[in-house]
Design a protein around this motif. Structure first.
Motif, PDB file in Angstrom:
ATOM      1  N   ARG A  83       0.678  -1.108   0.017  1.00  0.00           N
ATOM      2  CA  ARG A  83       0.016   0.067  -0.146  1.00  0.00           C
ATOM      3  C   ARG A  83       0.847   1.317  -0.141  1.00  0.00           C
ATOM      4  O   ARG A  83       0.516   2.321   0.498  1.00  0.00           O
ATOM      5  CB  ARG A  83      -1.025   0.096   1.088  1.00  0.00           C
ATOM      6  N   ASN A  84       2.009   1.469  -0.315  1.00  0.00           N
ATOM      7  CA  ASN A  84       3.072   2.225  -0.363  1.00  0.00           C
ATOM      8  C   ASN A  84       3.158   2.949   0.864  1.00  0.00           C
ATOM      9  O   ASN A  84       3.091   4.230   1.181  1.00  0.00           O
ATOM     10  CB  ASN A  84       2.270   3.316  -1.563  1.00  0.00           C
ATOM     11  N   ALA A  85       3.007   2.262   2.099  1.00  0.00           N
ATOM     12  CA  ALA A  85       3.142   2.733   3.268  1.00  0.00           C
ATOM     13  C   ALA A  85       4.514   2.893   4.034  1.00  0.00           C
ATOM     14  O   ALA A  85       5.203   2.037   3.588  1.00  0.00           O
ATOM     15  CB  ALA A  85       2.227   1.833   4.250  1.00  0.00           C
ATOM     16  N   PRO A  86       4.714   3.951   4.674  1.00  0.00           N
ATOM     17  CA  PRO A  86       5.949   4.209   5.272  1.00  0.00           C
ATOM     18  C   PRO A  86       6.234   3.409   6.464  1.00  0.00           C
ATOM     19  O   PRO A  86       7.381   3.167   6.880  1.00  0.00           O
ATOM     20  CB  PRO A  86       6.291   5.617   5.382  1.00  0.00           C
ATOM     21  N   VAL A  87       5.222   3.167   7.337  1.00  0.00           N
ATOM     22  CA  VAL A  87       5.525   2.051   8.385  1.00  0.00           C
ATOM     23  C   VAL A  87       4.358   1.038   8.599  1.00  0.00           C
ATOM     24  O   VAL A  87       3.151   1.067   8.088  1.00  0.00           O
ATOM     25  CB  VAL A  87       4.903   3.166   9.643  1.00  0.00           C
ATOM     26  N   MET A  88       4.945  -0.115   8.914  1.00  0.00           N
ATOM     27  CA  MET A  88       3.878  -0.962   9.389  1.00  0.00           C
ATOM     28  C   MET A  88       4.090  -1.617  10.814  1.00  0.00           C
ATOM     29  O   MET A  88       5.279  -1.721  11.180  1.00  0.00           O
ATOM     30  CB  MET A  88       4.068  -2.360   8.594  1.00  0.00           C
ATOM     31  N   ILE A  89       3.064  -1.682  11.573  1.00  0.00           N
ATOM     32  CA  ILE A  89       3.140  -1.973  13.125  1.00  0.00           C
ATOM     33  C   ILE A  89       2.682  -3.251  13.202  1.00  0.00           C
ATOM     34  O   ILE A  89       1.323  -3.619  12.745  1.00  0.00           O
ATOM     35  CB  ILE A  89       2.526  -0.975  13.817  1.00  0.00           C
ATOM     36  N   VAL A  90       3.377  -4.443  13.963  1.00  0.00           N
ATOM     37  CA  VAL A  90       2.858  -5.492  14.152  1.00  0.00           C
ATOM     38  C   VAL A  90       2.780  -5.897  15.624  1.00  0.00           C
ATOM     39  O   VAL A  90       3.784  -5.420  16.102  1.00  0.00           O
ATOM     40  CB  VAL A  90       3.882  -6.704  13.563  1.00  0.00           C
ATOM     41  N   THR A 127      -1.232 -10.361   6.806  1.00  0.00           N
ATOM     42  CA  THR A 127       0.069 -10.342   7.434  1.00  0.00           C
ATOM     43  C   THR A 127      -0.267 -10.922   8.927  1.00  0.00           C
ATOM     44  O   THR A 127       0.823 -11.892   9.202  1.00  0.00           O
ATOM     45  CB  THR A 127       0.398  -8.896   7.632  1.00  0.00           C
ATOM     46  N   VAL A 128      -1.386 -10.905   9.621  1.00  0.00           N
ATOM     47  CA  VAL A 128      -1.588 -11.520  10.677  1.00  0.00           C
ATOM     48  C   VAL A 128      -1.501 -13.089  10.527  1.00  0.00           C
ATOM     49  O   VAL A 128      -1.060 -13.988  11.158  1.00  0.00           O
ATOM     50  CB  VAL A 128      -3.010 -11.156  11.513  1.00  0.00           C
ATOM     51  N   ARG A 129      -2.583 -13.528   9.636  1.00  0.00           N
ATOM     52  CA  ARG A 129      -2.639 -14.836   9.447  1.00  0.00           C
ATOM     53  C   ARG A 129      -1.669 -15.906   8.720  1.00  0.00           C
ATOM     54  O   ARG A 129      -1.322 -16.908   9.050  1.00  0.00           O
ATOM     55  CB  ARG A 129      -4.040 -15.100   8.791  1.00  0.00           C
ATOM     56  N   ALA A 130      -0.821 -15.192   7.686  1.00  0.00           N
ATOM     57  CA  ALA A 130       0.111 -15.942   6.738  1.00  0.00           C
ATOM     58  C   ALA A 130       1.532 -15.365   6.907  1.00  0.00           C
ATOM     59  O   ALA A 130       2.147 -16.297   7.319  1.00  0.00           O
ATOM     60  CB  ALA A 130      -0.562 -15.855   5.223  1.00  0.00           C
ATOM     61  N   TYR A 150      -1.031 -10.910  16.677  1.00  0.00           N
ATOM     62  CA  TYR A 150      -2.530 -10.918  16.881  1.00  0.00           C
ATOM     63  C   TYR A 150      -3.038  -9.692  15.799  1.00  0.00           C
ATOM     64  O   TYR A 150      -4.267  -9.621  15.486  1.00  0.00           O
ATOM     65  CB  TYR A 150      -2.870 -10.532  18.188  1.00  0.00           C
ATOM     66  N   ALA A 151      -2.110  -8.619  15.485  1.00  0.00           N
ATOM     67  CA  ALA A 151      -2.772  -7.548  14.995  1.00  0.00           C
ATOM     68  C   ALA A 151      -1.523  -7.037  13.893  1.00  0.00           C
ATOM     69  O   ALA A 151      -0.525  -6.865  14.307  1.00  0.00           O
ATOM     70  CB  ALA A 151      -3.145  -6.246  15.720  1.00  0.00           C
ATOM     71  N   ALA A 152      -1.920  -6.485  12.648  1.00  0.00           N
ATOM     72  CA  ALA A 152      -0.902  -5.890  11.823  1.00  0.00           C
ATOM     73  C   ALA A 152      -1.464  -4.836  11.076  1.00  0.00           C
ATOM     74  O   ALA A 152      -2.710  -5.082  10.323  1.00  0.00           O
ATOM     75  CB  ALA A 152      -0.052  -7.118  11.027  1.00  0.00           C
ATOM     76  N   ALA A 153      -1.000  -3.716  10.994  1.00  0.00           N
ATOM     77  CA  ALA A 153      -1.417  -2.798  10.023  1.00  0.00           C
ATOM     78  C   ALA A 153      -0.522  -1.785   9.410  1.00  0.00           C
ATOM     79  O   ALA A 153       0.623  -1.576  10.074  1.00  0.00           O
ATOM     80  CB  ALA A 153      -2.473  -1.731  10.985  1.00  0.00           C
ATOM     81  N   PHE A 154      -1.086  -0.997   8.548  1.00  0.00           N
ATOM     82  CA  PHE A 154       0.084  -0.137   7.930  1.00  0.00           C
ATOM     83  C   PHE A 154      -0.406   1.195   8.173  1.00  0.00           C
ATOM     84  O   PHE A 154      -1.475   1.449   8.678  1.00  0.00           O
ATOM     85  CB  PHE A 154      -0.386  -0.149   6.384  1.00  0.00           C
ATOM     86  N   PHE A 155       0.561   2.203   8.332  1.00  0.00           N
ATOM     87  CA  PHE A 155       0.351   3.645   8.747  1.00  0.00           C
ATOM     88  C   PHE A 155       0.883   4.539   7.704  1.00  0.00           C
ATOM     89  O   PHE A 155       1.969   4.224   7.270  1.00  0.00           O
ATOM     90  CB  PHE A 155       0.743   3.818  10.098  1.00  0.00           C
TER      91      PHE A 155
END
Ligand SMILES: Cc1cc2nc3c(=O)[nH]c(=O)nc-3n(C[C@H](O)[C@H](O)[C@H](O)COP(=O)(O)O)c2cc1C
Length: 175
Positions: A83-90, A127-130, A150-155
């Protein structure tokens, strides 16, 4: 409804499928992480670990693995999954009674804090599942031993958002 600053941020938050690629500065990122750390946790266990991926090299490495994942049935394969995101938080957590809930609440706190700064977010279920599943190379490299993701998201700063899913209706009953 009282439309104070907190409510404005809650209502402004949207899941984004594409970001504009601009970096998030340290102070903003620290603000977002702090919001996550101040989420409630069962028995104040604070079982989580936040993996903040922002180095271009690691984002590229995660992206290569992410792109190699099959698209789940029923999900349109739209654009780059990173997604052209500069940060991913897991968010991963130790094995506690409330690890899942604690991780999701931390992530939601981060979503809202980000929105208050004009930074949007987007959960990535694959990302969470696989990507970080038990035994995967990325999990071994990036997540502490004994922790489950348990959780992963782009910011990032918003790119185009094709669909506004803002409306909420028909799910509240006052007794
Ligand atoms: C548990 C969970 C998993 C989600 N997984 C994805 C996902 O894999 N990809 C995606 O683009 N959005 C994902 N979303 C975002 C939802 O599609 C989004 O929250 C919903 O459509 C409402 O839109 P809004 O967040 O902009 O209000 C997920 C949201 C949640 C809570």
């Amino acid at each position: 409804m009282i439309n104070n600053e907190t409510m404005k941020s809650i209502l402004a938050r949207r899941s984004y499928k594409m970001f504009d690629g601009r970096p998030i500065d340290d102070e903003s990122l620290d603000t977002i992480i702090t919001a996550g750390l101040y989420a409630p946790t069962g028995m104040n266990s604070q079982p989580w670990h936040f993996t903040v991926i922002r180095s271009p090299e690691m984002l590229e490495k995660v992206g290569a693995a992410r792109r190699a994942l099959p698209t789940p049935p029923g999900v349109p394969a739209a654009g780059d999954p990173m997604r052209n995101a500069p940060v991913m938080i897991v968010v991963s957590a130790r094995d506690t009674l409330t690890a899942y809930e604690d991780s999701c609440l931390a992530m939601e706190n981060m979503f809202i804090a980000a929105a208050s700064l004009g930074i949007m977010s987007g959960w990535d279920h694959a990302t969470v599942r696989a990507l970080f599943k038990e035994g995967s190379d990325l999990k071994k490299e990036l997540i502490p031993e004994g922790y489950t993701v348990y959780a992963a998201a782009f910011f990032g700063y918003p790119g185009p958002n094709v669909k506004d899913r803002g409306e909420r209706k028909g799910t509240v009953e006052y007794i």
